[in-house]
Write a protein that holds these residues in place. Structure first.
Motif, PDB file in Angstrom:
ATOM      1  N   ARG A 316       0.831  -1.202   0.000  1.00 26.47           N
ATOM      2  CA  ARG A 316       0.000   0.000   0.000  1.00 26.47           C
ATOM      3  C   ARG A 316       0.869   1.257   0.000  1.00 26.47           C
ATOM      4  O   ARG A 316       0.615   2.200  -0.741  1.00 26.47           O
ATOM      5  CB  ARG A 316      -0.905  -0.040   1.234  1.00 26.47           C
ATOM      6  N   GLU A 317       1.916   1.220   0.855  1.00 29.30           N
ATOM      7  CA  GLU A 317       2.844   2.363   0.921  1.00 29.30           C
ATOM      8  C   GLU A 317       3.484   2.609  -0.443  1.00 29.30           C
ATOM      9  O   GLU A 317       3.605   3.754  -0.895  1.00 29.30           O
ATOM     10  CB  GLU A 317       3.925   2.116   1.982  1.00 29.30           C
ATOM     11  N   ILE A 320       0.997   4.317  -2.591  1.00 28.09           N
ATOM     12  CA  ILE A 320       0.854   5.733  -2.248  1.00 28.09           C
ATOM     13  C   ILE A 320       2.029   6.523  -2.834  1.00 28.09           C
ATOM     14  O   ILE A 320       1.847   7.551  -3.496  1.00 28.09           O
ATOM     15  CB  ILE A 320       0.806   5.923  -0.715  1.00 28.09           C
ATOM     16  N   ARG A 321       3.216   6.016  -2.612  1.00 28.51           N
ATOM     17  CA  ARG A 321       4.402   6.726  -3.101  1.00 28.51           C
ATOM     18  C   ARG A 321       4.364   6.853  -4.625  1.00 28.51           C
ATOM     19  O   ARG A 321       4.711   7.888  -5.184  1.00 28.51           O
ATOM     20  CB  ARG A 321       5.682   6.014  -2.655  1.00 28.51           C
ATOM     21  N   LYS A 322       3.940   5.773  -5.283  1.00 29.59           N
ATOM     22  CA  LYS A 322       3.870   5.838  -6.749  1.00 29.59           C
ATOM     23  C   LYS A 322       2.811   6.838  -7.197  1.00 29.59           C
ATOM     24  O   LYS A 322       3.012   7.577  -8.159  1.00 29.59           O
ATOM     25  CB  LYS A 322       3.579   4.452  -7.325  1.00 29.59           C
ATOM     26  N   ALA A 323       1.667   6.857  -6.505  1.00 33.64           N
ATOM     27  CA  ALA A 323       0.613   7.799  -6.865  1.00 33.64           C
ATOM     28  C   ALA A 323       1.097   9.234  -6.713  1.00 33.64           C
ATOM     29  O   ALA A 323       0.662  10.133  -7.426  1.00 33.64           O
ATOM     30  CB  ALA A 323      -0.607   7.563  -5.984  1.00 33.64           C
ATOM     31  N   LEU A 324       2.028   9.439  -5.778  1.00 32.03           N
ATOM     32  CA  LEU A 324       2.515  10.788  -5.528  1.00 32.03           C
ATOM     33  C   LEU A 324       3.717  11.136  -6.406  1.00 32.03           C
ATOM     34  O   LEU A 324       4.281  12.218  -6.276  1.00 32.03           O
ATOM     35  CB  LEU A 324       2.890  10.953  -4.059  1.00 32.03           C
ATOM     36  N   GLY A 325       4.126  10.201  -7.266  1.00 35.27           N
ATOM     37  CA  GLY A 325       5.167  10.552  -8.238  1.00 35.27           C
ATOM     38  C   GLY A 325       6.467   9.793  -8.103  1.00 35.27           C
ATOM     39  O   GLY A 325       7.434  10.139  -8.769  1.00 35.27           O
ATOM     40  N   ALA A 326       6.507   8.760  -7.257  1.00 35.97           N
ATOM     41  CA  ALA A 326       7.744   7.986  -7.154  1.00 35.97           C
ATOM     42  C   ALA A 326       7.927   7.173  -8.433  1.00 35.97           C
ATOM     43  O   ALA A 326       6.990   6.538  -8.903  1.00 35.97           O
ATOM     44  CB  ALA A 326       7.684   7.060  -5.947  1.00 35.97           C
ATOM     45  N   ARG A 327       9.142   7.238  -8.989  1.00 34.58           N
ATOM     46  CA  ARG A 327       9.424   6.428 -10.168  1.00 34.58           C
ATOM     47  C   ARG A 327       9.887   5.045  -9.712  1.00 34.58           C
ATOM     48  O   ARG A 327      10.171   4.833  -8.525  1.00 34.58           O
ATOM     49  CB  ARG A 327      10.540   7.080 -11.000  1.00 34.58           C
ATOM     50  N   ARG A 328      10.030   4.123 -10.659  1.00 33.18           N
ATOM     51  CA  ARG A 328      10.496   2.774 -10.306  1.00 33.18           C
ATOM     52  C   ARG A 328      11.809   2.827  -9.548  1.00 33.18           C
ATOM     53  O   ARG A 328      12.009   2.156  -8.547  1.00 33.18           O
ATOM     54  CB  ARG A 328      10.696   1.941 -11.571  1.00 33.18           C
ATOM     55  N   PRO A 403       0.993   0.863  -9.862  1.00 37.78           N
ATOM     56  CA  PRO A 403       0.483   1.794  -8.848  1.00 37.78           C
ATOM     57  C   PRO A 403      -0.943   1.473  -8.429  1.00 37.78           C
ATOM     58  O   PRO A 403      -1.259   1.477  -7.247  1.00 37.78           O
ATOM     59  CB  PRO A 403       0.581   3.159  -9.520  1.00 37.78           C
ATOM     60  N   ILE A 404      -1.787   1.136  -9.412  1.00 38.24           N
ATOM     61  CA  ILE A 404      -3.199   0.957  -9.092  1.00 38.24           C
ATOM     62  C   ILE A 404      -3.408  -0.324  -8.281  1.00 38.24           C
ATOM     63  O   ILE A 404      -4.171  -0.358  -7.323  1.00 38.24           O
ATOM     64  CB  ILE A 404      -4.067   0.992 -10.376  1.00 38.24           C
ATOM     65  N   LEU A 407      -2.103   0.344  -4.749  1.00 34.57           N
ATOM     66  CA  LEU A 407      -2.985   1.213  -3.970  1.00 34.57           C
ATOM     67  C   LEU A 407      -4.198   0.457  -3.461  1.00 34.57           C
ATOM     68  O   LEU A 407      -4.723   0.749  -2.396  1.00 34.57           O
ATOM     69  CB  LEU A 407      -3.468   2.365  -4.860  1.00 34.57           C
ATOM     70  N   ARG A 408      -4.653  -0.516  -4.248  1.00 26.95           N
ATOM     71  CA  ARG A 408      -5.857  -1.253  -3.863  1.00 26.95           C
ATOM     72  C   ARG A 408      -5.579  -2.352  -2.862  1.00 26.95           C
ATOM     73  O   ARG A 408      -6.497  -2.943  -2.327  1.00 26.95           O
ATOM     74  CB  ARG A 408      -6.496  -1.883  -5.114  1.00 26.95           C
TER      75      ARG A 408
END
Lengths: 411, 252
Positions: A316-317, A320-328, A403-404, A407-408
């Protein structure tokens, strides 16, 4: 994500699971501990032996009944025992008179057990008795602390005089100046003429428990069956090979050996003795370091396992980080840094334990223990590398999460 | 402007007008469920202009969440085009999408999605970390964002020390921190009581009035009424696209 940030997150995670982190790190801790402690131990022992056991000094070479190889190899020893004869006093005289490269040629004979010493009401047993030539003091590890060493005339005339180690002075002549006193060794009276300086212990064995009498007297009492040990001193370390060749040539000629015959004696230099010792400690170190590396691999696998669990726990973390713009690569480096920090902390704990070990060992033994800084740096480097290596797979797993999906996830 | 979708979805649209922030052209999303193909979106074409306040509504399974994920660049369409701020997003790779999410989109989730172990301030800072903003500037800007949602005094609290409404306000501050082109809120009041819901919606309203573009995904009609326009999604297609009562009032 900047490195500082990743390290902070990693330390925070580590701290929030103290017990789990510690258990995870046991393998690394034990392995780094072993690595550093073994290197420290070997260095300490080698340093100690180099300083203390090399009786001969670096410029000396010893002629004895058996060579070092023959003494350490059973098969060679069995053959040599049939062939090699004890070194005699006549051979010593020959070497002394004919060597042109040696500065001193010294002879000694000794026995270590079964001796009884008496002085007044005091008794001592199992003291090393040694018969020496007068020039033996030149090659000895000790100096004269009081009185004098054997003189050439003592040796030539066979005077009943004795030069004693500090242990003898302390135990048989407590509170008395031993010089001039009478000492009874195995039923024979000797006059004490001098006392040696203190040498201390080697592996718990006192180096100060000996008596030295003229070599002729020694042979008259204890017989001439045993081999005489001849030590020759070269002018410098560079002159040693030439001296070694000369002594071999002289011994072969005095024993009338055919050119095809093998040597019937041994030549032992301090360097070969040290080399043998280093070989021995090297084997011990290699075995221990091998064991340490097994721990290290086990420790690395445990880290991989715990990192895989961490990735699952924190899907989940990651989302969240990916949704906020973290790249691979941000996620990858975060988990890699976390694994590396984890294992480096393990390495630091291992070094701390090794440090405590060297302090303790330094207190309990006479060995000059020190924390080997090079080994510490290498060990920390290794532990970090192990973390990075075993962290790759879990970190990649985290980085590849969609990411999706992440997040789920319910976690 | 005329950007009617071609049935094939291959004809490039006329370049979107400058005030269009979101434009989708015949957007399809097909999931492979075992051997079966399920189309969650079946050719959605919408347009959202700068500083619009739009609600996307629809029953569960309608495809509205899928549409939101595509708009938020959390997922890629199977077919069709998506233009975000004059950039065709549907062709970008992972890292470029991460960059878009970081710079162009501010997410507000139903479940807040804050990092549990980080303080409110640190949670708000997070997008700036991935934007490569240096530490001192990060805290200053995060503090500024918390001020906008009236939570400066809670900056050192962790999510579990905050109420639901406060958590959502932290999430909104986080969404705003990079000055995104759109604020994308997925059921932002779904986990909140009605009083707190009104409070949060009031905040959203304020953000809209300050010039932000707000896209709201919800299934609650009274929440959707805060928006000026509602797009109804049904069976993966736009069923209706109309102004709300409020929108009509604003237009008059």
């Amino acid at each position: 994500m900047p490195l500082k940030e990743s390290i902070f997150v990693a330390l925070d995670t580590l701290w929030s699971h103290k017990l789990r982190s510690f258990l995870t790190l046991l393998g690394i801790i034990v392995s780094i501990w072993t690595l550093v402690a073994v290197v420290s131990l070997v260095q300490g022992v080698n340093g100690y032996v180099g300083a203390k056991i090399a009786h001969l000094g670096s410029n000396a070479i010893s002629v004895s009944q058996f060579s070092l190889e023959e003494m350490t190899d059973q098969k060679l020893f069995r053959e040599a025992r049939k062939r090699n004869k004890p070194i005699t006093m006549a051979e010593y005289d020959y070497l002394r008179d004919h060597s042109r490269l040696a500065q001193n040629v010294v002879a000694s004979s000794s026995r270590g057990t079964g001796t009884n010493l008496k002085a007044g009401n005091h008794n001592m047993t199992d003291v090393q008795v040694e018969g020496d030539t007068a020039n033996a003091i030149a090659l000895a590890v000790y100096d004269v602390a009081a009185g004098r060493f054997l003189s050439p005339s003592d040796v030539a005339r066979g005077n009943n005089v004795v030069f004693i180690g500090p242990d003898i002075a302390n135990q048989l002549f407590p509170g008395v100046d031993p010089i001039g006193q009478t000492l009874n060794v195995d039923g024979h009276d000797y006059q004490v003429i001098g006392e040696a300086t203190v040498q201390g212990n080697v592996f718990g064995q006192s180096q100060d428990s000996f008596v030295i009498i003229p070599i002729g007297v020694y042979h008259a009492i204890y017989g001439t069956k045993g081999s005489v040990e001849v030590d020759a001193q070269a002018s410098s370390a560079l002159a040693l090979p030439a001296l070694s060749d000369e002594l071999r040539m002289l011994m072969r000629s005095v024993r009338h050996l055919h050119y095809a015959d093998p040597d019937t004696f041994g030549l032992i230099g301090a360097d070969s003795l040290m080399a043998l010792f280093h070989q021995l400690t090297g084997v011990i170190a290699a075995v221990m370091i091998g064991v340490a590396f097994v721990f290290l691999v086990v420790g690395g696998i445990v880290i991989m396992n715990i990192m895989l669990a961490a990735v699952t726990e924190r899907t989940r973390e990651v989302g969240i980080r990916k949704a906020l713009g973290a790249r691979r690569k941000d996620i990858l480096s975060q988990f890699l840094v976390e694994a590396a920090v984890l294992s480096t902390v393990g390495g630091l704990l291992g070094v701390a334990l090794a440090w405590a070990f060297t302090l303790l060992a330094g207190q309990l033994t006479p060995l000059p223990f020190a924390l080997p800084w090079a080994a510490v740096l290498v060990a920390l480097g290794i532990s970090t590398t192990v973390g990075l290596f075993f962290g790759i797979y879990p970190a990649q797993k985290a980085a590849k999460l969609e990411p999706i999906t992440a997040l789920r996830s319910e976690s | 402007m005329a950007t009617a979708a071609s049935p094939l979805g291959t004809v490039p649209p006329v370049l979107p007008a400058t005030d269009v922030v979101i434009q989708t052209v015949d957007l399809w999303k097909i999931y492979q469920m075992g051997t079966e193909q399920v189309a969650a979106l079946r050719g959605v074409s919408i347009e959202i202009k700068r500083n619009e306040y739009v609600a996307i509504m629809g029953p569960s399974g309608s495809g509205k969440s899928t549409l939101m994920n595509l708009i938020g660049c959390l997922d890629s369409p199977t077919k069709g085009q998506y233009w975000l701020n004059h950039q065709q997003v549907s062709e970008l790779d992972d890292d470029a999408l991460a960059h878009i999410r970081n710079h162009e989109i501010g997410f507000v989730f139903q479940t807040f999605n804050l990092l549990a172990r980080a303080t409110a301030l640190h949670n708000v800072e997070l997008p700036l970390i991935y934007a490569g903003v240096e530490s001192a500037q990060r805290s200053a800007r995060a503090l500024e964002a918390l001020k906008k949602v009236d939570l400066v005094d809670r900056k050192d609290h962790r999510p579990n020390e905050l109420s639901g409404g406060q958590r959502q306000r932290v999430a909104i501050a986080r969404a705003l921190i990079n000055n995104p082109s759109i604020l994308l809120a997925d059921e932002p009041t779904g986990n909140l009581d009605s009083t707190t819901s009104n409070e949060i919606m009031g905040l959203m309203d304020r953000l809209w009035s300050q010039g932000n573009t707000v896209v709201l995904v919800t299934h609650e009609p009274d929440i959707a009424e805060y928006a000026h326009r509602v797009i109804f999604i049904r069976d993966g297609q736009v069923a209706r696209d109309e102004p709300t009562a409020r929108g009509r009032k604003a237009r008059v």
